[in-house]
Design a protein around this motif. Structure first.
Motif, PDB file in Angstrom:
ATOM      1  N   PRO A 146       0.824  -1.216   0.000  1.00  0.00           N
ATOM      2  CA  PRO A 146       0.000   0.000   0.000  1.00  0.00           C
ATOM      3  C   PRO A 146       0.861   1.271   0.000  1.00  0.00           C
ATOM      4  O   PRO A 146       2.086   1.207   0.030  1.00  0.00           O
ATOM      5  N   LYS A 171       3.951  -5.329  -6.543  1.00  0.00           N
ATOM      6  CA  LYS A 171       3.084  -4.335  -7.162  1.00  0.00           C
ATOM      7  C   LYS A 171       2.840  -3.270  -6.101  1.00  0.00           C
ATOM      8  O   LYS A 171       2.002  -3.427  -5.217  1.00  0.00           O
ATOM      9  N   VAL A 212      -2.118 -11.331  -8.531  1.00  0.00           N
ATOM     10  CA  VAL A 212      -2.540 -12.266  -7.473  1.00  0.00           C
ATOM     11  C   VAL A 212      -3.273 -13.478  -8.047  1.00  0.00           C
ATOM     12  O   VAL A 212      -3.300 -14.531  -7.415  1.00  0.00           O
ATOM     13  N   ARG A 323      -4.437  11.630  -0.801  1.00  0.00           N
ATOM     14  CA  ARG A 323      -5.098  12.115  -2.023  1.00  0.00           C
ATOM     15  C   ARG A 323      -6.409  12.806  -1.667  1.00  0.00           C
ATOM     16  O   ARG A 323      -6.903  12.657  -0.539  1.00  0.00           O
TER      17      ARG A 323
END
Ligand code: ADP
Length: 477
Positions: A146, A171, A212, A323
């Motif tokens: 994350p 990722k 995944v 964000r």
């Protein structure tokens, strides 16, 4: 544009697309990253497979460990550069980003040192048998990281996976991945063989999902929201791929009337303000024994009023949220609190000079939050602390355990027997007594129960999760 890093090389995204990277401190685009697709994921997974079947498996555990120690030293030499990257990308105050850079150094040091200390057992069995266990790597491991602590979470999952002999495809989050691309480049420079560590950037529902559910991935580590955790487990189930999940919490700090308040108060503030509350293990609920409730709220309110929010470079108490949508989400929680008559004790302030366009949200202390209210049940992932009173030990335990989560808890009391009773009664992966978080604790197993996830990361325990146990029974009578 920053490219993928596969087999120790920068690789153009097959689809040619990019994603804008926004600086949370001013809301401006300052970089672009590659938008990974199926071709990129295929390339990275097959590179990781080749490395696993090739150079990586031929190294001894001690040689693997030595490489990780070299990487740790290299990261240490670049610590300030990494901290600056992380601060800008995530909007973290510099002191937090520096702590994160120190933590990734420590993760690779810890796991480098642990690589050759991981071994199986021999098991006493029937006459005529010798039984032993091997701890074998899974093979190709996927890591979905994350945006809240990219370096720390990469360190704990990739460090453990590599030490145990796996290869990795990472990722990172689309919101913050620049530090990790640099870490991968440094890993190549210290001699990590090609394909051992690969990074594909992109969106979760694209690159992440493809990774995944890839049939050649043998294990998935996921850290993120409970909703996406569920999606990831379902996707991994297509190929029965094991998943380690770390999904956040609604972690309580329980304060009894004999607690050392001078010790508690700064810790309670930090536990919710650190990283603007965007921390899986944020101490987001404060349960206070009724006799000292008003006193604690007053003193804590004074501290909250003094908190200042600003850009990463201003390096104040609190930075921006990641964000705009996260800022809106936190504001919506506070609007709902107001509508439902929940009182605000105190709020921090956005500092003069904080750039316009940044996603700033003042830290907020709420009182008498009803235990079943969203503010007491759901992860806000912002600097919002929900305080509520309790009467006695049983009430405290019921409140502490009364959410879907169970990641971290702390108990503040001088009574030793009560410390132990509470530590056992609380359903949570970690319990701290008269402290919160033990300063990070690379060595300390970490993970949740219930909606906080399963499996353990950090510490030596994580290495077991990055291996598969094989039992070998030899009959020799
Ligand atoms: P947040 O809501 O805090 O952004 P998420 O759980 O959405 O947290 O994201 C955590 C990580 O999971 C990010 O790297 C994100 O790209 C990734 N992700 C999101 N959706 C998926 C998915 N469907 N499959 C795999 N990874 C995903």
């Amino acid at each position: 544009m920053k490219l993928h890093f596969i087999e120790n090389r920068w690789v153009e995204p097959a689809g040619g697309d990019s994603i804008a990277v926004i600086d949370p401190s001013d809301g401006q685009v300052f970089e672009h990253i590659a938008r990974g697709n199926a071709v990129d994921i295929e390339r990275a997974v097959s590179a990781a497979r080749r490395a696993y079947d090739g150079a990586w498996s031929r190294l001894s555990a001690a040689e693997r460990g030595r490489l990780l120690l070299k990487l740790s030293a290299r990261l240490q030499a670049h610590q300030e550069e990494l901290a600056q990257l992380e601060a800008r990308d995530c909007g973290k105050p510099l002191k937090q980003a520096r702590a994160d850079a120190a933590a990734i150094v420590r993760y690779f040091e810890f796991y480098g040192g642990a690589a050759d200390k991981l071994h199986g057992d021999t098991i006493p069995y029937q006459a005529g048998y010798t039984v032993l266990t091997l701890r074998e790597p899974h093979g190709v491991t996927a890591h979905i990281v994350p945006w809240n602590y990219p370096m720390q979470i990469f360190g704990r999952c990739v460090g453990g996976a590599l030490a145990a002999g796996n290869t990795c495809v990472v990722k990172p989050a689309e919101d913050a991945c620049l530090s990790l691309l640099r870490v991968a480049e440094l890993a190549a420079e210290v001699g990590l063989p090609e394909g051992v560590l690969n990074i594909v950037t992109g969106f979760g529902h694209e690159a992440g999902d493809l990774l995944v559910r890839h049939p050649d991935v043998d294990h998935v580590s996921f850290t993120g929201s409970p909703a996406i955790g569920r999606v990831v487990v379902r996707a991994a189930a297509d190929h029965h791929t094991p998943v380690t999940l770390e999904l956040g919490g609604k972690s309580p700090q329980i304060v009894f009337d004999d607690a050392d308040l001078d010790a508690l108060l700064p810790v309670a503030v930090n536990a919710i303000v650190q990283n603007a509350g965007q921390t899986c293990s944020a101490g987001s609920r404060l349960l206070v024994q009724r006799g000292i409730y008003e006193q604690v709220l007053q003193r804590l309110g004074d501290l909250f009023s003094g908190l200042r929010v600003g850009s990463a470079q201003m390096d104040l108490d609190c930075g921006p949220l990641i964000r705009h949508s996260q800022q809106e989400r936190v504001a919506a929680f506070l609007d709902q609190a107001r509508r439902d008559g929940i009182a605000t004790v105190a709020q921090g302030k956005i500092a003069a000079g904080a750039p316009a366009g940044g996603f700033y949200q003042p830290p907020t202390l709420l009182r008498d939050v009803p235990p079943q209210h969203r503010l007491a049940q759901e992860e806000v992932f912002g600097p919002v602390l929900a305080a509520m009173p309790f009467d006695d030990e049983a009430h405290a335990v019921a409140l502490a355990n009364g959410t879907d989560y169970g990641l971290v808890a702390s108990v503040w009391t001088r009574d030793g027997a009560r410390q132990m009773r509470l530590a056992r009664a609380i359903r949570s992966g970690q319990v701290f007594i008269n402290n919160y978080g033990a300063g990070g604790g690379v060595e300390l197993p970490f993970g949740g129960v219930k909606a906080s996830g399963h499996g353990r990361e950090k510490g030596f325990e994580a290495l077991y999760g990055f291996t598969v146990l094989k039992t070998i029974a030899i009959r020799h009578d």
